[in-house]
Design an enzyme around this catalytic site. Structure first.
Site, PDB file in Angstrom:
ATOM      1  N   CYS A   1       0.813  -1.224   0.000  1.00  0.00           N
ATOM      2  CA  CYS A   1       0.000   0.000   0.000  1.00  0.00           C
ATOM      3  C   CYS A   1       0.852   1.284   0.000  1.00  0.00           C
ATOM      4  CB  CYS A   1      -0.943   0.008   1.200  1.00  0.00           C
ATOM      5  SG  CYS A   1      -0.214  -0.613   2.717  1.00  0.00           S
TER       6      CYS A   1
ATOM      7  N   HIS B   1      -2.722   6.237   4.719  1.00  0.00           N
ATOM      8  CA  HIS B   1      -1.307   6.431   5.045  1.00  0.00           C
ATOM      9  C   HIS B   1      -0.864   7.824   4.571  1.00  0.00           C
ATOM     10  CE1 HIS B   1      -1.305   2.307   6.002  1.00  0.00           C
ATOM     11  NE2 HIS B   1      -0.666   1.799   4.954  1.00  0.00           N
TER      12      HIS B   1
HETATM   13  P1  NAP Z   1      -7.608  -9.093   7.438  1.00  0.00           P
HETATM   14  O1  NAP Z   1      -8.588  -7.997   7.652  1.00  0.00           O
HETATM   15  O2  NAP Z   1      -6.987  -9.716   8.614  1.00  0.00           O
HETATM   16  O3  NAP Z   1      -8.333 -10.219   6.537  1.00  0.00           O
HETATM   17  C1  NAP Z   1      -7.718 -11.430   6.249  1.00  0.00           C
HETATM   18  C2  NAP Z   1      -8.598 -12.230   5.308  1.00  0.00           C
HETATM   19  O4  NAP Z   1      -7.935 -13.464   5.012  1.00  0.00           O
HETATM   20  C3  NAP Z   1      -9.954 -12.615   5.919  1.00  0.00           C
HETATM   21  O5  NAP Z   1     -10.934 -12.643   4.917  1.00  0.00           O
HETATM   22  C4  NAP Z   1      -9.685 -14.029   6.431  1.00  0.00           C
HETATM   23  O6  NAP Z   1     -10.844 -14.814   6.549  1.00  0.00           O
HETATM   24  C5  NAP Z   1      -8.832 -14.548   5.280  1.00  0.00           C
HETATM   25  N1  NAP Z   1      -8.149 -15.757   5.690  1.00  0.00           N
HETATM   26  C6  NAP Z   1      -7.406 -15.976   6.790  1.00  0.00           C
HETATM   27  N2  NAP Z   1      -7.011 -17.261   6.854  1.00  0.00           N
HETATM   28  C7  NAP Z   1      -7.542 -17.871   5.769  1.00  0.00           C
HETATM   29  C8  NAP Z   1      -7.522 -19.205   5.286  1.00  0.00           C
HETATM   30  N3  NAP Z   1      -6.886 -20.173   5.930  1.00  0.00           N
HETATM   31  N4  NAP Z   1      -8.178 -19.486   4.137  1.00  0.00           N
HETATM   32  C9  NAP Z   1      -8.845 -18.508   3.484  1.00  0.00           C
HETATM   33  N5  NAP Z   1      -8.916 -17.230   3.893  1.00  0.00           N
HETATM   34  C10 NAP Z   1      -8.267 -16.918   5.030  1.00  0.00           C
HETATM   35  O7  NAP Z   1      -6.389  -8.606   6.531  1.00  0.00           O
HETATM   36  P2  NAP Z   1      -6.370  -7.473   5.367  1.00  0.00           P
HETATM   37  O8  NAP Z   1      -5.893  -6.191   5.923  1.00  0.00           O
HETATM   38  O9  NAP Z   1      -7.648  -7.526   4.612  1.00  0.00           O
HETATM   39  O10 NAP Z   1      -5.141  -7.969   4.472  1.00  0.00           O
HETATM   40  C11 NAP Z   1      -5.247  -9.079   3.609  1.00  0.00           C
HETATM   41  C12 NAP Z   1      -4.008  -9.151   2.713  1.00  0.00           C
HETATM   42  O11 NAP Z   1      -3.875  -7.943   1.970  1.00  0.00           O
HETATM   43  C13 NAP Z   1      -2.680  -9.302   3.464  1.00  0.00           C
HETATM   44  O12 NAP Z   1      -1.824 -10.100   2.675  1.00  0.00           O
HETATM   45  C14 NAP Z   1      -2.158  -7.905   3.551  1.00  0.00           C
HETATM   46  O13 NAP Z   1      -0.756  -7.872   3.689  1.00  0.00           O
HETATM   47  C15 NAP Z   1      -2.599  -7.367   2.206  1.00  0.00           C
HETATM   48  N6  NAP Z   1      -2.692  -5.904   2.158  1.00  0.00           N
HETATM   49  C16 NAP Z   1      -3.347  -5.224   3.120  1.00  0.00           C
HETATM   50  C17 NAP Z   1      -3.403  -3.845   3.019  1.00  0.00           C
HETATM   51  C18 NAP Z   1      -4.066  -3.017   4.053  1.00  0.00           C
HETATM   52  O14 NAP Z   1      -3.885  -1.771   3.989  1.00  0.00           O
HETATM   53  N7  NAP Z   1      -4.840  -3.600   4.977  1.00  0.00           N
HETATM   54  C19 NAP Z   1      -2.852  -3.179   1.951  1.00  0.00           C
HETATM   55  C20 NAP Z   1      -2.200  -3.906   0.979  1.00  0.00           C
HETATM   56  C21 NAP Z   1      -2.148  -5.273   1.097  1.00  0.00           C
HETATM   57  P3  NAP Z   1     -11.606 -14.935   7.972  1.00  0.00           P
HETATM   58  O15 NAP Z   1     -12.404 -13.668   8.103  1.00  0.00           O
HETATM   59  O16 NAP Z   1     -12.440 -16.145   7.791  1.00  0.00           O
HETATM   60  O17 NAP Z   1     -10.558 -15.083   9.028  1.00  0.00           O
END
Ligand code: NAP
Length: 339
Positions: free
Chosen positions: A130, A247
């Site tokens: 991001c 950010h």
């Molecule tokens: P998050 O809110 O913690 O969400 C994680 C997601 O992954 C949830 O839908 C979760 O499902 C799913 N998940 C976890 N374990 C799983 C499994 N075993 N099988 C299938 N799905 C599973 O995290 P987030 O912020 O959305 O980030 C997700 C990804 O995007 C990460 O790789 C992060 O580094 C990347 N990212 C995030 C941002 C940001 O600003 N937040 C920016 C760029 C990239 P459940 O709800 O069922 O647990």
């Protein structure tokens, strides 16, 4: 026009839910969506496109029914395990994690900057970090105009960048502060090593042997890859701040070429996906509270760095969940659909 079948993996997460919003707004030519998450969320309902979808558990068989595209935002380990399975079943994967970003066979794409890289994909396309996405939107046109010699990043990153648990840590800290005067209402931290409320943590992702954090290393390496400048000197300090969303980045740039400040402003004015907000008389500059929910990246405090022969300082604010993750990923899928 073709109609595509699209999977959203990690649909219940902070990024996943915003991906659904962006998909709704863009109304792409899609005949069918399937939403996947962990088994904890299997059976939950998510409303999207005026329809109720049942979240399915992601398994090794999830891609057997044949998808054209899958947008993954479920972390690196899930991506490493399931993205190759999806690709093997003929699906093109756009992944939000850092798992594949530095692989030489995987394009790392911000469509406004390097969408031509999409032509070289071998099934997986990586969405950059991001903090990198919002930075390269302003850096790429300046690099084109004046050739960048060095970059110094200092970031002020929102808790939404750390997912659901990061947001919870700030919410719990605020609740404790306002509801508790005797200090007994302790809460358990979900994500950060210290309370983020009323604090700043110079620590995002894990520490590396060289003293940098992985977040800082990602910004350095990904910027180099996207700008096509593998040896560009860059340094970074990434800090988590008690802001829910968006950010902020202070970017200090040294150029090879001499520039005029008004010309640099014109370069930024014509940069796609970038909006200038820089009116000191009226005290206007980009703020996280105003940029939240927007797909564009905002730049202000545009001023010469007088300590260098050819230096520039910028303040850049972007919605890390939208352009920093969901919007960029959906834009990539949109570009792929046009190819
Ligand atoms: P998050 O809110 O913690 O969400 C994680 C997601 O992954 C949830 O839908 C979760 O499902 C799913 N998940 C976890 N374990 C799983 C499994 N075993 N099988 C299938 N799905 C599973 O995290 P987030 O912020 O959305 O980030 C997700 C990804 O995007 C990460 O790789 C992060 O580094 C990347 N990212 C995030 C941002 C940001 O600003 N937040 C920016 C760029 C990239 P459940 O709800 O069922 O647990």
């Amino acid at each position: 026009m073709n109609k595509y079948k699209v999977a959203v993996v990690g649909a219940t997460g902070v990024v996943g839910r915003t991906i659904l919003k962006v998909l709704e707004e863009k109304n792409l030519p899609v005949s069918e969506y399937c939403l996947f998450a962990s088994k904890n969320s299997a059976g939950n309902k998510l409303k999207f496109n005026n329809k109720e979808y049942i979240v399915q558990e992601l398994t090794e068989n999830s891609f057997d029914s044949g998808f054209d595209f899958a947008i993954f935002s479920a972390g690196g380990d899930i991506a490493k395990k399931f993205a190759p399975i999806a690709v093997e079943r003929g699906c093109v994967v756009v992944d939000n994690s850092s798992a594949f970003r530095m692989d030489k066979d995987v394009p790392l794409v911000v469509p406004e900057v390097n969408k031509d890289e999409l032509k070289n994909h071998k099934g997986i396309i990586a969405n950059p970090n991001c903090s990198t996405i919002q930075a390269v939107l302003v850096l790429a046109p300046l690099n084109e105009a004046y050739k960048i010699k060095r970059i110094v990043y200092s970031t002020y990153q929102a808790v939404s960048g750390a997912g659901k648990k990061g947001i919870l840590d700030l919410e719990n800290g605020i609740k404790q502060y306002y509801s508790n005067t005797d200090g007994n209402n302790e809460y358990e931290l979900q994500k950060f090593p210290y309370p983020i409320f009323n604090n700043c943590l110079p620590h995002i992702d894990v520490f590396l042997e060289n003293g940098y954090t992985k977040e800082e290393e990602k910004m350095i390496n990904e910027t180099r890859k996207i700008l096509g400048r593998s040896k560009l000197p860059i340094t970074a300090t990434a800090v988590r701040v008690p802001v829910f969303n968006c950010h902020g980045e202070s970017i200090n740039i040294e150029f090879n070429d001499i520039y005029e400040i008004n010309d640099a402003i014109e370069v930024l004015k014509s940069a796609p996906g970038v909006v200038i907000k820089d009116d000191l008389e009226n005290i206007e500059y980009p703020l996280p509270t105003e940029v939240s929910g927007q797909n564009d990246v905002y730049v202000g405090r545009i001023r010469r760095d007088f300590s260098l022969k050819s230096g520039l300082n910028l303040w850049v604010v972007g919605d890390n969940i939208r352009k920093g993750a969901a919007t960029n990923a959906v834009q990539i899928v949109e570009e792929l659909m046009k190819m």
